[in-house]
Design a protein around this motif. Structure first.
Motif, PDB file in Angstrom:
ATOM      1  N   GLN A  56     -38.728  21.336  -3.157  1.00 30.45           N
ATOM      2  CA  GLN A  56     -37.396  21.166  -3.706  1.00 30.45           C
ATOM      3  C   GLN A  56     -36.499  20.239  -2.896  1.00 30.45           C
ATOM      4  O   GLN A  56     -35.598  19.607  -3.465  1.00 30.45           O
ATOM      5  CB  GLN A  56     -36.728  22.541  -3.871  1.00 30.45           C
ATOM      6  N   ASP A  57     -36.734  20.111  -1.607  1.00 29.72           N
ATOM      7  CA  ASP A  57     -35.904  19.185  -0.838  1.00 29.72           C
ATOM      8  C   ASP A  57     -36.209  17.733  -1.182  1.00 29.72           C
ATOM      9  O   ASP A  57     -35.464  16.828  -0.792  1.00 29.72           O
ATOM     10  CB  ASP A  57     -36.069  19.421   0.665  1.00 29.72           C
ATOM     11  N   LEU A  58     -37.275  17.509  -1.957  1.00 30.45           N
ATOM     12  CA  LEU A  58     -37.627  16.162  -2.407  1.00 30.45           C
ATOM     13  C   LEU A  58     -37.149  15.886  -3.827  1.00 30.45           C
ATOM     14  O   LEU A  58     -37.428  14.824  -4.389  1.00 30.45           O
ATOM     15  CB  LEU A  58     -39.142  15.977  -2.337  1.00 30.45           C
ATOM     16  N   LEU A  59     -36.409  16.838  -4.399  1.00 30.84           N
ATOM     17  CA  LEU A  59     -35.891  16.707  -5.766  1.00 30.84           C
ATOM     18  C   LEU A  59     -34.382  16.943  -5.806  1.00 30.84           C
ATOM     19  O   LEU A  59     -33.844  17.331  -6.844  1.00 30.84           O
ATOM     20  CB  LEU A  59     -36.585  17.705  -6.698  1.00 30.84           C
ATOM     21  N   GLY A  60     -33.716  16.686  -4.701  1.00 34.84           N
ATOM     22  CA  GLY A  60     -32.313  17.060  -4.574  1.00 34.84           C
ATOM     23  C   GLY A  60     -31.316  16.108  -5.200  1.00 34.84           C
ATOM     24  O   GLY A  60     -30.128  16.415  -5.266  1.00 34.84           O
ATOM     25  N   SER A  61     -31.769  14.949  -5.662  1.00 32.68           N
ATOM     26  CA  SER A  61     -30.858  13.969  -6.249  1.00 32.68           C
ATOM     27  C   SER A  61     -31.544  13.297  -7.427  1.00 32.68           C
ATOM     28  O   SER A  61     -32.771  13.380  -7.588  1.00 32.68           O
ATOM     29  CB  SER A  61     -30.465  12.916  -5.212  1.00 32.68           C
ATOM     30  N   THR A  62     -30.736  12.589  -8.221  1.00 34.43           N
ATOM     31  CA  THR A  62     -31.310  11.830  -9.331  1.00 34.43           C
ATOM     32  C   THR A  62     -32.270  10.768  -8.822  1.00 34.43           C
ATOM     33  O   THR A  62     -33.326  10.527  -9.429  1.00 34.43           O
ATOM     34  CB  THR A  62     -30.194  11.196 -10.173  1.00 34.43           C
ATOM     35  N   ALA A  63     -31.929  10.149  -7.689  1.00 31.91           N
ATOM     36  CA  ALA A  63     -32.822   9.134  -7.118  1.00 31.91           C
ATOM     37  C   ALA A  63     -34.164   9.753  -6.732  1.00 31.91           C
ATOM     38  O   ALA A  63     -35.229   9.142  -6.954  1.00 31.91           O
ATOM     39  CB  ALA A  63     -32.168   8.483  -5.900  1.00 31.91           C
ATOM     40  N   ASP A  64     -34.142  10.953  -6.163  1.00 28.83           N
ATOM     41  CA  ASP A  64     -35.387  11.644  -5.817  1.00 28.83           C
ATOM     42  C   ASP A  64     -36.214  11.926  -7.069  1.00 28.83           C
ATOM     43  O   ASP A  64     -37.435  11.708  -7.092  1.00 28.83           O
ATOM     44  CB  ASP A  64     -35.085  12.968  -5.109  1.00 28.83           C
ATOM     45  N   CYS A  65     -35.551  12.443  -8.102  1.00 30.52           N
ATOM     46  CA  CYS A  65     -36.259  12.755  -9.346  1.00 30.52           C
ATOM     47  C   CYS A  65     -36.818  11.491  -9.984  1.00 30.52           C
ATOM     48  O   CYS A  65     -37.939  11.488 -10.523  1.00 30.52           O
ATOM     49  CB  CYS A  65     -35.337  13.489 -10.309  1.00 30.52           C
ATOM     50  N   ASP A  66     -36.060  10.403  -9.914  1.00 31.26           N
ATOM     51  CA  ASP A  66     -36.536   9.115 -10.430  1.00 31.26           C
ATOM     52  C   ASP A  66     -37.812   8.686  -9.720  1.00 31.26           C
ATOM     53  O   ASP A  66     -38.773   8.230 -10.357  1.00 31.26           O
ATOM     54  CB  ASP A  66     -35.469   8.041 -10.227  1.00 31.26           C
ATOM     55  N   ALA A  67     -37.810   8.826  -8.391  1.00 35.71           N
ATOM     56  CA  ALA A  67     -38.975   8.392  -7.616  1.00 35.71           C
ATOM     57  C   ALA A  67     -40.205   9.213  -7.963  1.00 35.71           C
ATOM     58  O   ALA A  67     -41.317   8.664  -8.111  1.00 35.71           O
ATOM     59  CB  ALA A  67     -38.669   8.491  -6.119  1.00 35.71           C
ATOM     60  N   TRP A  68     -40.042  10.523  -8.127  1.00 38.58           N
ATOM     61  CA  TRP A  68     -41.184  11.356  -8.492  1.00 38.58           C
ATOM     62  C   TRP A  68     -41.632  11.082  -9.930  1.00 38.58           C
ATOM     63  O   TRP A  68     -42.833  11.109 -10.229  1.00 38.58           O
ATOM     64  CB  TRP A  68     -40.852  12.835  -8.312  1.00 38.58           C
ATOM     65  N   ALA A  69     -40.685  10.817 -10.814  1.00 38.70           N
ATOM     66  CA  ALA A  69     -41.058  10.473 -12.187  1.00 38.70           C
ATOM     67  C   ALA A  69     -41.866   9.184 -12.207  1.00 38.70           C
ATOM     68  O   ALA A  69     -42.876   9.080 -12.928  1.00 38.70           O
ATOM     69  CB  ALA A  69     -39.814  10.349 -13.057  1.00 38.70           C
ATOM     70  N   ASP A  70     -41.444   8.202 -11.409  1.00 32.68           N
ATOM     71  CA  ASP A  70     -42.198   6.949 -11.325  1.00 32.68           C
ATOM     72  C   ASP A  70     -43.612   7.202 -10.814  1.00 32.68           C
ATOM     73  O   ASP A  70     -44.597   6.674 -11.345  1.00 32.68           O
ATOM     74  CB  ASP A  70     -41.496   5.960 -10.398  1.00 32.68           C
ATOM     75  N   ARG A  71     -43.708   8.019  -9.759  1.00 36.11           N
ATOM     76  CA  ARG A  71     -45.022   8.268  -9.162  1.00 36.11           C
ATOM     77  C   ARG A  71     -45.931   9.014 -10.126  1.00 36.11           C
ATOM     78  O   ARG A  71     -47.100   8.648 -10.313  1.00 36.11           O
ATOM     79  CB  ARG A  71     -44.884   9.044  -7.859  1.00 36.11           C
ATOM     80  N   LEU A  72     -45.421  10.065 -10.733  1.00 40.31           N
ATOM     81  CA  LEU A  72     -46.252  10.851 -11.642  1.00 40.31           C
ATOM     82  C   LEU A  72     -46.597  10.070 -12.909  1.00 40.31           C
ATOM     83  O   LEU A  72     -47.703  10.218 -13.449  1.00 40.31           O
ATOM     84  CB  LEU A  72     -45.557  12.163 -11.990  1.00 40.31           C
ATOM     85  N   ALA A  73     -45.687   9.229 -13.378  1.00 44.53           N
ATOM     86  CA  ALA A  73     -45.993   8.396 -14.549  1.00 44.53           C
ATOM     87  C   ALA A  73     -47.111   7.408 -14.243  1.00 44.53           C
ATOM     88  O   ALA A  73     -47.845   6.992 -15.142  1.00 44.53           O
ATOM     89  CB  ALA A  73     -44.743   7.656 -15.004  1.00 44.53           C
ATOM     90  N   ARG A  74     -47.252   7.058 -12.986  1.00 49.82           N
ATOM     91  CA  ARG A  74     -48.353   6.180 -12.566  1.00 49.82           C
ATOM     92  C   ARG A  74     -49.645   6.952 -12.368  1.00 49.82           C
ATOM     93  O   ARG A  74     -50.735   6.491 -12.769  1.00 49.82           O
ATOM     94  CB  ARG A  74     -47.954   5.469 -11.259  1.00 49.82           C
ATOM     95  N   LEU A  75     -49.554   8.148 -11.785  1.00 47.59           N
ATOM     96  CA  LEU A  75     -50.757   8.864 -11.382  1.00 47.59           C
ATOM     97  C   LEU A  75     -51.359   9.739 -12.478  1.00 47.59           C
ATOM     98  O   LEU A  75     -52.584   9.909 -12.532  1.00 47.59           O
ATOM     99  CB  LEU A  75     -50.457   9.734 -10.152  1.00 47.59           C
ATOM    100  N   LEU A  76     -50.538  10.305 -13.336  1.00 43.62           N
ATOM    101  CA  LEU A  76     -51.093  11.174 -14.378  1.00 43.62           C
ATOM    102  C   LEU A  76     -52.065  10.432 -15.295  1.00 43.62           C
ATOM    103  O   LEU A  76     -53.155  10.956 -15.587  1.00 43.62           O
ATOM    104  CB  LEU A  76     -49.958  11.824 -15.180  1.00 43.62           C
ATOM    105  N   PRO A  77     -51.732   9.224 -15.765  1.00 40.83           N
ATOM    106  CA  PRO A  77     -52.731   8.501 -16.585  1.00 40.83           C
ATOM    107  C   PRO A  77     -54.002   8.156 -15.800  1.00 40.83           C
ATOM    108  O   PRO A  77     -55.099   8.162 -16.386  1.00 40.83           O
ATOM    109  CB  PRO A  77     -51.974   7.241 -17.011  1.00 40.83           C
ATOM    110  N   LEU A  78     -53.877   7.875 -14.504  1.00 44.10           N
ATOM    111  CA  LEU A  78     -55.074   7.626 -13.697  1.00 44.10           C
ATOM    112  C   LEU A  78     -55.967   8.862 -13.647  1.00 44.10           C
ATOM    113  O   LEU A  78     -57.194   8.766 -13.735  1.00 44.10           O
ATOM    114  CB  LEU A  78     -54.680   7.200 -12.285  1.00 44.10           C
ATOM    115  N   ALA A  79     -55.341  10.025 -13.490  1.00 48.87           N
ATOM    116  CA  ALA A  79     -56.109  11.270 -13.472  1.00 48.87           C
ATOM    117  C   ALA A  79     -56.755  11.542 -14.822  1.00 48.87           C
ATOM    118  O   ALA A  79     -57.886  12.034 -14.889  1.00 48.87           O
ATOM    119  CB  ALA A  79     -55.199  12.440 -13.068  1.00 48.87           C
ATOM    120  N   LEU A  80     -56.045  11.198 -15.888  1.00 44.30           N
ATOM    121  CA  LEU A  80     -56.597  11.393 -17.234  1.00 44.30           C
ATOM    122  C   LEU A  80     -57.858  10.527 -17.411  1.00 44.30           C
ATOM    123  O   LEU A  80     -58.875  10.990 -17.949  1.00 44.30           O
ATOM    124  CB  LEU A  80     -55.542  11.014 -18.264  1.00 44.30           C
ATOM    125  N   GLU A  81     -57.778   9.308 -16.924  1.00 41.43           N
ATOM    126  CA  GLU A  81     -58.936   8.422 -17.005  1.00 41.43           C
ATOM    127  C   GLU A  81     -60.076   8.946 -16.136  1.00 41.43           C
ATOM    128  O   GLU A  81     -61.245   8.947 -16.553  1.00 41.43           O
ATOM    129  CB  GLU A  81     -58.532   7.020 -16.562  1.00 41.43           C
TER     130      GLU A  81
END
Length: 264
Positions: A234-259
């Motif tokens: 949770q300390d990595l999700l404390g701001s909109t910027a933090d949430c943006d960064a995790w959304a960017d990362r997961l949007a990149r990695l989830l499709p890789l995992a699907l493949e």
């Protein structure tokens, strides 16, 4: 306080117990947020603890509502999210779990959950717990009718420190992937791609295990639907910027995992 609560819990003052964000999303990923909200029905008078405690990790999964919406946009995914605090009723617990309506959470007493009548408990299940799970089931049925492939992603967050016996220790993982029964191929593929990120310490069933306590994933994904339960500190999700960064990362990695899992 409880004596003034009628059998009907939600009123016109209260918001819907479940929101579906981006309902026309075409992604293979179905995002869900069991603890994305921290609202309390007006009749429960903040459960006797106030907003300061409701805003802590005991009241909700900090950052998940915002992260889920951002990730839904990036992936073009449907996000089904709970509105009410987990202290009102925990939608990731079955009706027979003792902490589905907790009277104490991480050492904090919850007066509004003490001494409930059967009718008061039943109202929370009927008006909050059941509609949330019905919304997930309806979305899965819609997707199945359209022959849409689906991997269920449960989004959660965890506190950096948990109090209590044998639990007062820092949690080093930035992210953990929880899995147990059913089809775990995608969960293991996601672990693999996350471990390739040089700045991450990744938990495999850490800081929690998926076990008989979990309710949502076993109910909606077992036995044969791909899934992963994602926990982010949770300390990595404390701001909109933090949430943006995790959304960017997961949007990149989830499709890789699907493949990697061979699902596309």
């Amino acid at each position: 306080m409880n004596s003034n609560v009628s059998q009907s819990l939600l009123t016109t003052e209260d918001t819907s117990p479940v929101r579906v964000i981006n309902p026309a999303g075409a992604s293979s990923f179905l995002l869900i947020g069991d603890h994305a909200g921290k609202a309390v029905p007006a009749r429960l008078e903040s459960l006797g603890i106030g907003d300061a405690d409701l805003s802590r990790h005991i009241g909700w999964d900090i950052g998940i509502g915002e992260l889920g919406a951002l990730l839904a946009e990036r992936l073009d995914a449907v996000f089904v999210r709970q509105t009410y605090s987990r202290l009102v009723i925990d939608c990731n617990r079955s009706p027979d779990q003792p902490d589905v309506i907790a009277t104490v959470s991480d050492g904090t007493l919850v007066p509004g959950n003490a001494g409930l009548t059967e009718a008061e408990r039943a109202a929370r299940f009927a008006e909050i717990h059941a509609p949330y799970h019905a919304a997930i089931a309806a979305e899965l049925a819609r997707r199945d009718a359209l022959a849409m492939p689906t991997v269920v992603i449960a989004l959660h967050s965890f506190t950096p420190m948990m109090s209590g016996p044998m639990r007062d220790q820092a949690r080093p993982w930035q992210i953990g992937i929880l899995h147990d029964g059913g089809d775990t191929v995608f969960a293991h593929a996601l672990l693999d791609v996350l471990r390739r990120e040089p700045d991450l310490t990744v938990g495999d069933n850490e800081p929690y295990r998926m076990d008989l306590i979990d309710y949502t994933i076993p109910r909606h994904a077992y036995p044969a639907r791909g899934y992963a339960e994602i926990e982010i500190r949770q300390d990595l999700l404390g701001s909109t910027a933090d949430c943006d960064a995790w959304a960017d990362r997961l949007a990149r990695l989830l499709p890789l995992a699907l493949e990697r899992a061979g699902r596309i």
